[in-house]
Design a protein around this motif. Sequence first.
Motif, PDB file in Angstrom:
ATOM      1  N   HIS A   1       0.827  -1.237   0.224  1.00 57.95           N
ATOM      2  CA  HIS A   1       0.095   0.035  -0.091  1.00 57.95           C
ATOM      3  C   HIS A   1       0.706   1.250  -0.095  1.00 57.95           C
ATOM      4  CE1 HIS A   1      -4.161  -1.396   0.895  1.00 57.95           C
ATOM      5  NE2 HIS A   1      -3.513  -2.402   0.135  1.00 57.95           N
ATOM      6  N   MET A   2       2.078   1.116  -0.783  1.00 58.70           N
ATOM      7  CA  MET A   2       2.783   2.427  -0.729  1.00 58.70           C
ATOM      8  C   MET A   2       1.768   3.431  -1.681  1.00 58.70           C
ATOM      9  SD  MET A   2       5.898   2.300   0.528  1.00 58.70           S
ATOM     10  CE  MET A   2       7.246   2.786  -0.119  1.00 58.70           C
ATOM     11  N   GLU A   3       0.973   2.903  -2.417  1.00 60.44           N
ATOM     12  CA  GLU A   3       0.251   3.948  -3.290  1.00 60.44           C
ATOM     13  C   GLU A   3      -0.963   4.463  -2.543  1.00 60.44           C
ATOM     14  OE1 GLU A   3      -1.920  -0.007  -3.358  1.00 60.44           O
ATOM     15  OE2 GLU A   3       0.093   0.892  -2.961  1.00 60.44           O
ATOM     16  N   THR A   4      -1.160   4.229  -1.485  1.00 60.98           N
ATOM     17  CA  THR A   4      -2.504   4.938  -0.702  1.00 60.98           C
ATOM     18  C   THR A   4      -2.128   6.172  -0.377  1.00 60.98           C
ATOM     19  OG1 THR A   4      -1.923   3.691   1.295  1.00 60.98           O
ATOM     20  CG2 THR A   4      -3.509   2.577  -0.368  1.00 60.98           C
ATOM     21  N   GLY A   5      -1.172   6.245  -0.200  1.00 53.39           N
ATOM     22  CA  GLY A   5      -0.737   7.723   0.508  1.00 53.39           C
ATOM     23  C   GLY A   5      -0.756   7.776   2.008  1.00 53.39           C
ATOM     24  N   ARG A   6      -1.058   6.655   2.455  1.00 50.44           N
ATOM     25  CA  ARG A   6      -1.336   6.608   3.700  1.00 50.44           C
ATOM     26  C   ARG A   6       0.007   7.052   4.809  1.00 50.44           C
ATOM     27  NH1 ARG A   6      -2.699   0.718   5.453  1.00 50.44           N
ATOM     28  NH2 ARG A   6      -0.525   0.439   5.610  1.00 50.44           N
ATOM     29  N   VAL A   7      -0.136   7.909   5.525  1.00 53.92           N
ATOM     30  CA  VAL A   7       1.111   8.455   6.317  1.00 53.92           C
ATOM     31  C   VAL A   7       1.213   7.655   7.495  1.00 53.92           C
ATOM     32  CG1 VAL A   7       2.118  10.309   7.535  1.00 53.92           C
ATOM     33  CG2 VAL A   7       0.765  10.572   5.435  1.00 53.92           C
ATOM     34  N   VAL A   8       0.301   7.633   8.386  1.00 50.91           N
ATOM     35  CA  VAL A   8       0.374   6.711   9.768  1.00 50.91           C
ATOM     36  C   VAL A   8      -0.395   5.414   9.305  1.00 50.91           C
ATOM     37  CG1 VAL A   8      -0.105   6.671  12.230  1.00 50.91           C
ATOM     38  CG2 VAL A   8       0.926   8.523  10.916  1.00 50.91           C
ATOM     39  N   SER A   9       0.280   4.173   9.678  1.00 52.87           N
ATOM     40  CA  SER A   9      -0.799   3.042   9.541  1.00 52.87           C
ATOM     41  C   SER A   9      -1.182   2.599  10.853  1.00 52.87           C
ATOM     42  CB  SER A   9       0.366   1.839   8.968  1.00 52.87           C
ATOM     43  OG  SER A   9       0.825   2.194   7.500  1.00 52.87           O
ATOM     44  N   GLY A  10      -0.712   3.008  11.759  1.00 55.49           N
ATOM     45  CA  GLY A  10      -1.241   2.468  13.347  1.00 55.49           C
ATOM     46  C   GLY A  10      -0.835   3.099  14.269  1.00 55.49           C
ATOM     47  N   VAL A  11      -1.326   3.101  15.444  1.00 53.51           N
ATOM     48  CA  VAL A  11      -0.788   3.915  16.792  1.00 53.51           C
ATOM     49  C   VAL A  11      -0.757   2.667  17.653  1.00 53.51           C
ATOM     50  CG1 VAL A  11      -1.253   5.572  18.651  1.00 53.51           C
ATOM     51  CG2 VAL A  11      -2.297   5.873  16.468  1.00 53.51           C
ATOM     52  N   ALA A  12       0.707   2.431  18.128  1.00 61.66           N
ATOM     53  CA  ALA A  12       0.881   1.333  19.194  1.00 61.66           C
ATOM     54  C   ALA A  12       1.115   1.785  20.719  1.00 61.66           C
ATOM     55  CB  ALA A  12       1.918   0.563  18.850  1.00 61.66           C
ATOM     56  N   HIS A  13       1.099   0.914  21.569  1.00 62.56           N
ATOM     57  CA  HIS A  13       1.372   1.366  23.122  1.00 62.56           C
ATOM     58  C   HIS A  13       1.755   0.234  23.524  1.00 62.56           C
ATOM     59  CE1 HIS A  13      -2.769   0.051  23.539  1.00 62.56           C
ATOM     60  NE2 HIS A  13      -2.326  -0.099  24.798  1.00 62.56           N
ATOM     61  N   ASP A  14       2.590   0.530  24.814  1.00 65.18           N
ATOM     62  CA  ASP A  14       3.128  -0.242  25.773  1.00 65.18           C
ATOM     63  C   ASP A  14       3.099   0.218  27.207  1.00 65.18           C
ATOM     64  OD1 ASP A  14       4.809  -1.648  27.178  1.00 65.18           O
ATOM     65  OD2 ASP A  14       6.673  -1.555  25.848  1.00 65.18           O
ATOM     66  N   GLU A  15       2.517  -0.200  27.959  1.00 68.18           N
ATOM     67  CA  GLU A  15       2.207   0.331  29.346  1.00 68.18           C
ATOM     68  C   GLU A  15       3.058  -0.059  30.247  1.00 68.18           C
ATOM     69  OE1 GLU A  15      -2.292   1.478  29.868  1.00 68.18           O
ATOM     70  OE2 GLU A  15      -2.182  -0.269  28.878  1.00 68.18           O
ATOM     71  N   ASP A  16       4.064  -0.919  29.913  1.00 69.22           N
ATOM     72  CA  ASP A  16       4.982  -1.386  30.956  1.00 69.22           C
ATOM     73  C   ASP A  16       6.458  -0.575  30.821  1.00 69.22           C
ATOM     74  OD1 ASP A  16       6.059  -2.806  33.199  1.00 69.22           O
ATOM     75  OD2 ASP A  16       6.806  -4.435  31.724  1.00 69.22           O
TER      76      ASP A  16
ATOM     77  N   ALA B   1       0.472  17.804  23.488  1.00 70.69           N
ATOM     78  CA  ALA B   1       0.386  19.005  23.992  1.00 70.69           C
ATOM     79  C   ALA B   1      -0.986  19.541  24.517  1.00 70.69           C
ATOM     80  CB  ALA B   1       1.189  20.057  23.342  1.00 70.69           C
ATOM     81  N   GLU B   2      -1.997  19.463  23.359  1.00 68.59           N
ATOM     82  CA  GLU B   2      -3.419  19.911  23.124  1.00 68.59           C
ATOM     83  C   GLU B   2      -3.922  19.308  24.320  1.00 68.59           C
ATOM     84  OE1 GLU B   2      -5.376  20.682  19.296  1.00 68.59           O
ATOM     85  OE2 GLU B   2      -6.267  18.817  20.255  1.00 68.59           O
ATOM     86  N   GLN B   3      -3.918  17.827  24.602  1.00 65.77           N
ATOM     87  CA  GLN B   3      -4.197  16.991  25.717  1.00 65.77           C
ATOM     88  C   GLN B   3      -3.598  17.310  27.082  1.00 65.77           C
ATOM     89  OE1 GLN B   3      -6.768  14.871  25.600  1.00 65.77           O
ATOM     90  NE2 GLN B   3      -7.139  15.629  23.444  1.00 65.77           N
ATOM     91  N   GLU B   4      -2.477  18.208  27.086  1.00 67.18           N
ATOM     92  CA  GLU B   4      -1.688  18.425  28.296  1.00 67.18           C
ATOM     93  C   GLU B   4      -1.050  17.197  28.796  1.00 67.18           C
ATOM     94  OE1 GLU B   4      -4.203  20.633  30.915  1.00 67.18           O
ATOM     95  OE2 GLU B   4      -3.693  22.478  29.729  1.00 67.18           O
ATOM     96  N   ILE B   5      -0.590  16.568  27.979  1.00 67.60           N
ATOM     97  CA  ILE B   5       0.302  15.266  28.240  1.00 67.60           C
ATOM     98  C   ILE B   5       1.896  15.464  28.282  1.00 67.60           C
ATOM     99  CG2 ILE B   5       0.675  12.744  27.855  1.00 67.60           C
ATOM    100  CD1 ILE B   5      -2.260  12.742  26.720  1.00 67.60           C
ATOM    101  N   THR B   6       2.483  15.513  29.237  1.00 67.29           N
ATOM    102  CA  THR B   6       3.895  15.428  29.350  1.00 67.29           C
ATOM    103  C   THR B   6       4.616  14.482  28.469  1.00 67.29           C
ATOM    104  OG1 THR B   6       3.765  16.211  31.847  1.00 67.29           O
ATOM    105  CG2 THR B   6       5.921  16.062  30.786  1.00 67.29           C
TER     106      THR B   6
ATOM    107  N   GLU C   1      -4.445   5.730  27.355  1.00 69.56           N
ATOM    108  CA  GLU C   1      -5.629   5.493  26.410  1.00 69.56           C
ATOM    109  C   GLU C   1      -5.954   6.832  25.681  1.00 69.56           C
ATOM    110  OE1 GLU C   1      -8.703   2.918  27.928  1.00 69.56           O
ATOM    111  OE2 GLU C   1      -7.337   1.571  28.731  1.00 69.56           O
ATOM    112  N   ARG C   2      -6.020   7.786  26.573  1.00 67.21           N
ATOM    113  CA  ARG C   2      -6.527   9.057  25.935  1.00 67.21           C
ATOM    114  C   ARG C   2      -5.388   9.466  24.968  1.00 67.21           C
ATOM    115  NH1 ARG C   2      -5.683  14.387  28.255  1.00 67.21           N
ATOM    116  NH2 ARG C   2      -4.978  13.257  29.771  1.00 67.21           N
ATOM    117  N   ALA C   3      -4.084   9.433  24.880  1.00 64.23           N
ATOM    118  CA  ALA C   3      -3.225   9.598  23.942  1.00 64.23           C
ATOM    119  C   ALA C   3      -3.511   8.763  22.532  1.00 64.23           C
ATOM    120  CB  ALA C   3      -1.744   9.472  24.462  1.00 64.23           C
TER     121      ALA C   3
END
Lengths: 413, 413
Positions: free
Chosen positions: A245-260, A364-369, A390-392
């Motif tokens: 999917h290089m062609e779709t112009g998708r900039v970000v494919s996903g948001v991951a997180h690790d809570e530990d 920053a808008e969410q006031e997250i350091t 989760e909010r982020a």
Amino acid sequence: MGLIVHKYGGTSVGTIERIMKVADRIIQYKEAGHDMVVVVSAMGKSTDVLVDMAKQISPYPSEREMDMLLATGEQVSIALLAMALHQKGYDAISLTGWQAGVTTESIHGKARITHIETERIRRELARGRVVIVAGFQGVSEAGEITTLGRGGSDTSAVALAASLNADKCEIFTDVAGVYTADPRVVPTASKLDSISYDEMLELANLGAGVLHPRSVEAAKTHKVRLVVRSSFTTEEGTYVEEGAHMETGRVVSGVAHDEDVAKVTVVGMPARVGTLSRLFNTLADHQVNVDIIIQSSYDAAVTNISFTVAGSDLKKTLDTLNAHREQLGFEKVECEEGLSKVSIVGAGMVNNPGVAAEMFRVLAEQEITIKMVSTSDIKVSCVIPAEHTERAVRCLHTAYGLDVAETAVVHGV
Amino acid sequence: MGLIVHKYGGTSVGTIERIMKVADRIIQYKEAGHDMVVVVSAMGKSTDVLVDMAKQISPYPSEREMDMLLATGEQVSIALLAMALHQKGYDAISLTGWQAGVTTESIHGKARITHIETERIRRELARGRVVIVAGFQGVSEAGEITTLGRGGSDTSAVALAASLNADKCEIFTDVAGVYTADPRVVPTASKLDSISYDEMLELANLGAGVLHPRSVEAAKTHKVRLVVRSSFTTEEGTYVEEGAHMETGRVVSGVAHDEDVAKVTVVGMPARVGTLSRLFNTLADHQVNVDIIIQSSYDAAVTNISFTVAGSDLKKTLDTLNAHREQLGFEKVECEEGLSKVSIVGAGMVNNPGVAAEMFRVLAEQEITIKMVSTSDIKVSCVIPAEHTERAVRCLHTAYGLDVAETAVVHGV
């Protein structure tokens, strides 16, 4: 028509009923004319039962004997799956790691596959048999049973697909594919139709948990087409392949997180050649995996080094540092627990310089350091206080246009 | 000082606590300066659990896949026992059948050991390690995992003792040794200090159950000194060895019984060359084990053949005979269930012609009908109605002077 490798995880073969269902799916592929090689893990929690018995005997059982013990789990699954195929009227044969020619380093508990002697597997395929191979295990040149460590069965499947030059390697698991974010956190997350190896690698390393990074690396190196899909539905999964999917112009494919995540700062290290090397080699020798590293110097002779480790590794990290304080020559160690890492991943990022800035703006808008930042060509990670994770993730998912309604436009196929 | 082979059955390694106890016993021998090779079975009922899973999939699972499945049971025990020895500070290594060089025929479910490549075991012994070998399993020349069938672990131990030229092979089990009769039936039964291979073989074949006849045969062939003893006490067991106690003049060593006997009579077979051969080959082809055989002719052209089978095999026997009635050419089949076989065994019998007559006298005195008789040099067996079994065994035990008070005189050591 062609050769396909399937891999079924522990949940997928967790009961006799599920083993029968797995057999049904293999039969569908066989009936469609494919040659089938199937890698299976140990049934459900059976590995935990074995580990528990060992721990009752010894807090630190020998790794060689642990491999001897744990390898039985997959041997049970392969035999039962072969019986299930026989019962349904199909020819099949199970092979342990050593019978399948899966040769590894002479290391126990986390051996890497060095090569696979595919002669036996090819011979069985030529007889029209479904070949069922025990995942997670191999044999060293010295004839010792080895295991591959975490993600081992995925790695077995990819290595077999590479060695056999298979058309694709389908990883059946308990989720339907790779998502734009963890659906438990982001209800609007959607399943990706496809993703590049590099993106998947970042997501795997970032704790998306669907595939182990080792197996993705192996797939990338050997150009194995991977598919991640559910073993409980017939839904199409996510393809992991070159330049997806290089062609779709998708900039970000996903948001991951690790809570530990925990942050450690080594204060007042002498700023000499080899300081970093000594520090991180010492940690590596004690099995501490370090993630993000930041060095800041406050005068010419002295430097501070901050890095993140898994929260569960914090005690071991501090113990190791304190035990080597004299050799390493630092002043003191500071640490901070209760952190998480939130990351955006996307191959399109490389041509879009504003992506990281947008991430900082949203947080920053969410006031997250933001405590630390780390970037690669296709990823930006921020370490933040864990209570805002989760909010982020939700805000970033929305900001990059990944919520379902929009993704349907962005990468509709 | 020397090399000793131990074998511990499933009950002896049935729990983690028991495995730790087995380790303690091995350590006593090790501390006494012996080289130790230890054969273990699968833990307690673990084999039954595996068989049950297979049966849920298929009523007749492939024998190759059953071997693949069942071999995991011993692999678990050997790993755990090695860990237990490590934990107690002793060097030990576990070896599967294939790692230990236990080579078998290419038959599944009941393979015989063809030879043992002892090089690996000798190398580990030379390093001062306790070598723990998975019983019941081996590998065929083609690299397939095989199992040895009933009594397999005893046979593994004897074969290893023979190949390694061990000083003795101690079989640890849940009874204290070989008794003059089943102590559950005859309260006055006593443990024998020693017994000859031939006597043990007769007792094993007669259902004494302590040792499988295969292992006794192997021990006799290779002159392996066997000891049968309890894994739960330190009590001396029973030695099984050549010419044991010939000098004591003991005529009968024990009284055995088997309560699951059925008699089958094939009436009106044509009395031609090859009749018996055809009949019993047909039964053997269908896995029916025949015990006592009696032929009686009532005219020149026609013969009747009676034989006994295990009661549990009766249905299969009748089905097989009826399915081959035309080829075999007999008139009809009769059968009688609810029988048992009572036997007296003793190497001294060969020089004492009145022994069988005494047996018949005792049974007649008890008004027990004898249905069939079979004799060998060291054994007399009578088939009787099963309801009289216990009384017959007790009276014979007394008549041949085996009750405890007397045996103390007859073979006091």
